[in-house]
Design an enzyme around this catalytic site. Structure first.
Site, PDB file in Angstrom:
ATOM      1  N   GLU A 270       0.820  -1.220   0.000  1.00 15.15           N
ATOM      2  CA  GLU A 270       0.000   0.000   0.000  1.00 15.15           C
ATOM      3  C   GLU A 270       0.856   1.273   0.000  1.00 15.15           C
ATOM      4  O   GLU A 270       0.696   2.129   0.864  1.00 15.15           O
ATOM      5  CB  GLU A 270      -0.860   0.057   1.268  1.00 15.15           C
ATOM      6  CG  GLU A 270      -1.844  -1.038   1.458  1.00 15.15           C
ATOM      7  CD  GLU A 270      -2.494  -0.981   2.835  1.00 15.15           C
ATOM      8  OE1 GLU A 270      -3.597  -1.516   2.973  1.00 15.15           O
ATOM      9  OE2 GLU A 270      -1.903  -0.425   3.784  1.00 15.15           O
ATOM     10  N   ARG A 310       2.774  20.206   5.587  1.00 10.76           N
ATOM     11  CA  ARG A 310       3.796  19.329   6.171  1.00 10.76           C
ATOM     12  C   ARG A 310       4.890  20.072   6.963  1.00 10.76           C
ATOM     13  O   ARG A 310       5.240  19.634   8.067  1.00 10.76           O
ATOM     14  CB  ARG A 310       4.446  18.431   5.108  1.00 10.76           C
ATOM     15  CG  ARG A 310       3.418  17.538   4.375  1.00 10.76           C
ATOM     16  CD  ARG A 310       4.078  16.446   3.543  1.00 10.76           C
ATOM     17  NE  ARG A 310       4.617  15.404   4.385  1.00 10.76           N
ATOM     18  CZ  ARG A 310       5.881  15.238   4.631  1.00 10.76           C
ATOM     19  NH1 ARG A 310       6.777  16.024   4.081  1.00 10.76           N
ATOM     20  NH2 ARG A 310       6.283  14.278   5.441  1.00 10.76           N
ATOM     21  N   CYS A 340      -2.113  33.898   8.743  1.00 13.29           N
ATOM     22  CA  CYS A 340      -1.868  34.613  10.002  1.00 13.29           C
ATOM     23  C   CYS A 340      -1.550  33.655  11.147  1.00 13.29           C
ATOM     24  O   CYS A 340      -2.354  33.477  12.063  1.00 13.29           O
ATOM     25  CB  CYS A 340      -3.067  35.485  10.325  1.00 13.29           C
ATOM     26  SG  CYS A 340      -3.271  36.716   9.056  1.00 13.29           S
TER      27      CYS A 340
HETATM   28  N1  LLP Z   1      -1.400   2.053   4.552  1.00 14.96           N
HETATM   29  C1  LLP Z   1      -1.890   2.542   5.698  1.00 14.96           C
HETATM   30  C2  LLP Z   1      -2.733   1.707   6.517  1.00 14.96           C
HETATM   31  C3  LLP Z   1      -1.572   3.859   6.095  1.00 14.96           C
HETATM   32  O1  LLP Z   1      -2.049   4.333   7.244  1.00 14.96           O
HETATM   33  C4  LLP Z   1      -0.743   4.661   5.270  1.00 14.96           C
HETATM   34  C5  LLP Z   1      -0.405   6.043   5.649  1.00 14.96           C
HETATM   35  C6  LLP Z   1      -0.277   4.112   4.065  1.00 14.96           C
HETATM   36  C7  LLP Z   1      -0.615   2.800   3.740  1.00 14.96           C
HETATM   37  C8  LLP Z   1       0.594   4.878   3.113  1.00 14.96           C
HETATM   38  O2  LLP Z   1       1.768   5.269   3.690  1.00 14.96           O
HETATM   39  P1  LLP Z   1       2.962   5.845   2.784  1.00 14.96           P
HETATM   40  O3  LLP Z   1       3.401   4.751   1.822  1.00 14.96           O
HETATM   41  O4  LLP Z   1       2.450   7.004   2.034  1.00 14.96           O
HETATM   42  O5  LLP Z   1       4.001   6.203   3.743  1.00 14.96           O
HETATM   43  N2  LLP Z   1       0.508  12.978   6.417  1.00 14.96           N
HETATM   44  C9  LLP Z   1       1.737  12.317   6.753  1.00 14.96           C
HETATM   45  C10 LLP Z   1       1.708  10.837   6.425  1.00 14.96           C
HETATM   46  C11 LLP Z   1       0.563  10.087   7.055  1.00 14.96           C
HETATM   47  C12 LLP Z   1       0.543   8.631   6.673  1.00 14.96           C
HETATM   48  C13 LLP Z   1      -0.703   7.980   7.089  1.00 14.96           C
HETATM   49  N3  LLP Z   1      -0.824   6.604   6.701  1.00 14.96           N
HETATM   50  C14 LLP Z   1       2.889  13.048   6.064  1.00 14.96           C
HETATM   51  O6  LLP Z   1       2.646  14.059   5.401  1.00 14.96           O
HETATM   52  O7  LLP Z   1       4.043  12.651   6.195  1.00 14.96           O
END
Ligand code: LLP
Length: 416
Positions: A270, A310, A340
Site C-alpha cells: 500500500e 507538512r 496569520c
Molecule cells: N497504509 C496505511 C494503513 C496507512 O495508514 C498509510 C499512511 C499508508 C498505507 C501509506 O503510507 P505511505 O506509503 O504514504 O508512507 N501525512 C503524513 C503521512 C501520514 C501517513 C498515514 N498513513 C505526512 O505528510 O508525512
C-alpha cells in the site's frame, strides 16, 4: 528518480520549463509528472514481480482522479480510508476487487457501501469493528472479506505523528487479540478472514523495521497455523526529501521477498509517498522580501500552510529551489506564507541565492500529502493541480474560486 530537473539553467518538468507553466497559470499550483508517477509504480511492481503483487496505491497521499486513474490504468488497486475515498476510487475507475479499506473508525454506512460495492478486503482494526462488519454483512445477506490489521509493536524511526505500529498507537490489533479472532472465526458468520495486514508508519527509509514487523506477523501466522490467502505489508516506504539515503524498490524487495517466498500467499503493498511524493511540486510566487529588526530575512510567498501543511505540522523538510538556476552567494531566509500564524512557513533558516519579488519558487517533493492536506484556512481557495502528460501541461483540478469558499453556506433569514 523524478522528472523535475534543471537543464539550460531552468527547472523543467518532463522537459518543459516550469517558468513558462507558471506564467500561464496563477500561482500557487501543484504540478505533477505523469511519467514519474507511473515509473515509480512500475519499478515497485517489477521489484516484487516474482509474487505478482497487488499494489494498492494509498490514495490518502494524493487522491486526484487523474492520478488514481493513471495508476489504475497500470494495474494498480487503491488503499482507501473513508467512504469519500471509496467514492473517488470508483469514480477513478478502480475495480472494486482491487480496493482495500483501512481506518480505525469506519462508520456503519461506510461499511455497508463498501460491502455492496464488493471491495476486496477490509483491514479490520478492532474487535468491535469486526463485529460491526459482521452485523452489517448479515443485514445485507452478504459475506465481507477481512484482513486483520495486526499491530506488531515495532518502532520505526520516523516522526512520532506518522508512526503507527507500536502498542502506544491507535492502529491495528495486538497479537493476543488477533489470535482470539482467528480462534473464534466461526463467531463471525458473515465474515471471511482472508488475510493479515501490517503497516508500521510512514517515511521509513530503513528496511529493518519492515523486516521486523513482517517477521513477527509471519511467526504469528506459523505458530498458530493460521490459514490465510493474503498478506498485506502496508505502505511506509520512505523517499528522499533532503539527505536521506534513497532505498530503491529493488532494495526493499531484496529484504522483504526472502521472508515471503514459498508460502503461497498473495501479496498486497500500500505505498503512497513512494509513488507520488517526488512526482509533484508546489509552485509559488515571491510576493515580498523583508528584513526583520534582527536582520533576519523573510521571503513571503503566495503559498502557505493551508496549501502545504507538512512543514508546519511535522517540521518536514522540503527542498525549495528557484525556477531559474544561478550561482550566487547564498543568503539565509525563512520562507513563509501569507497565513496569520507564526507556524505558517515552508522553510526555516534556508540558504537560497538572492531571491527577488515576482520570481517563482518550487517546493520539491510535494506530490504526497500535499494537496490532500490543503485547507481553506484564512478563506484561501485551494490551489489548482496540473499534470505534465506526454509533452503537455493539463489541469487535473481547477483552482478553487471565492464562490467555492461559501458553497453550502447561508445567512439565516432571521439574521437578514
Ligand atoms: N497504509 C496505511 C494503513 C496507512 O495508514 C498509510 C499512511 C499508508 C498505507 C501509506 O503510507 P505511505 O506509503 O504514504 O508512507 N501525512 C503524513 C503521512 C501520514 C501517513 C498515514 N498513513 C505526512 O505528510 O508525512
Amino acid at each position: 528518480m523524478h522528472d523535475f530537473a534543471y537543464s539550460d539553467g531552468v527547472l523543467k518538468c518532463e522537459g518543459m520549463p516550469v517558468q513558462e507553466i507558471a506564467r500561464n497559470n496563477p500561482t500557487p499550483f501543484y504540478l505533477y509528472s505523469y511519467h514519474t508517477l507511473v515509473e515509480h509504480y512500475r519499478k515497485l511492481k517489477a521489484a516484487f514481480a516474482e509474487m505478482d503483487p497487488l499494489i494498492c496505491f494509498s490514495m490518502k497521499s494524493s487522491s486526484n482522479l487523474s492520478i488514481c486513474r493513471a495508476l489504475v490504468n497500470e494495474g494498480a488497486g487503491l488503499d482507501i480510508v473513508s467512504g469519500g475515498e471509496l467514492f473517488r476510487a470508483l469514480k477513478a475507475g478502480c475495480p472494486p476487487e482491487k480496493i482495500v479499506y483501512a481506518s480505525v473508525g469506519k462508520k456503519e454506512e461506510e461499511i455497508a457501501e463498501a460491502i455492496k460495492k464488493k471491495i476486496n478486503l477490509f483491514n479490520v482494526e478492532s474487535v468491535p469493528e469486526l463485529i460491526m462488519i459482521d452485523t452489517v454483512a448479515k443485514k445485507l445477506n452478504k459475506k465481507a472479506r477481512v484482513a486483520v490489521r495486526v499491530n506488531p509493536d515495532v518502532k520505526a524511526d520516523t516522526h512520532e505523528y506518522i508512526t503507527t505500529g507500536t502498542s502506544e498507537n491507535k492502529f491495528g490489533i495486538d497479537l493476543k487479540t488477533a489470535e482470539d479472532i482467528f480462534d473464534n472465526a466461526n463467531k463471525y458468520s458473515n465474515v471471511e478472514l482472508k488475510g493479515v495486514h501490517v503497516h508500521i508508519g510512514s517515511q521509513i527509509t530503513d528496511p529493518a523495521p519492515f523486516v521486523d514487523a513482517i517477521s513477527k506477523v509471519l511467526e504469528f501466522v506459523d505458530e498458530r497455523s493460521i490459514s490465510i490467502e493474503w498478506i498485506n505489508i502496508g505502505g511506509g516506504l520512505g523517499i528522499v526529501y533532503s539527505d536521506e539515503k534513497a532505498t530503491t524498490g529493488d532494495e526493499f524487495a531484496s529484504y522483504i521477498l526472502p521472508l515471503l517466498r514459498g508460502r503461497g500467499l498473495k501479496l498486497i503493498l500500500e505505498p503512497g509517498r513512494f509513488i507520488a511524493g517526488n512526482a509533484g511540486i508546489l509552485v509559488c510566487k515571491v510576493l515580498y522580501v523583508k528584513t526583520g529588526a534582527t536582520g533576519k530575512k523573510f521571503i513571503i510567498v503566495d503559498a502557505g500552510m493551508n496549501d502545504l501543511l507538512r512543514p508546519s505540522l511535522y517540521e518536514a523538510y522540503h527542498r525549495i529551489v528557484p525556477l531559474v538556476e544561478r550561482k550566487a552567494e547564498p543568503r539565509r531566509y525563512d520562507v513563509v506564507g501569507p497565513v496569520c500564524e507564526s507556524g505558517d512557513y515552508l522553510a526555516l533558516d534556508r540558504d537560497l541565492p538572492e531571491v527577488v519579488p515576482g520570481e517563482y519558487l518550487a517546493v520539491m517533493g510535494a506530490g504526497a500529502y500535499g494537496f490532500v492536506m490543503a485547507s481553506n484556512y484564512n478563506s484561501r481557495p485551494r490551489p489548482a493541480e496540473l499534470m505534465a502528460y506526454k509533452g503537455e501541461v493539463r489541469t487535473i483540478r481547477a483552482a478553487e474560486s471565492y464562490k467555492d469558499l461559501i458553497r453550502g453556506e447561508k445567512i439565516l433569514k432571521e439574521l437578514k
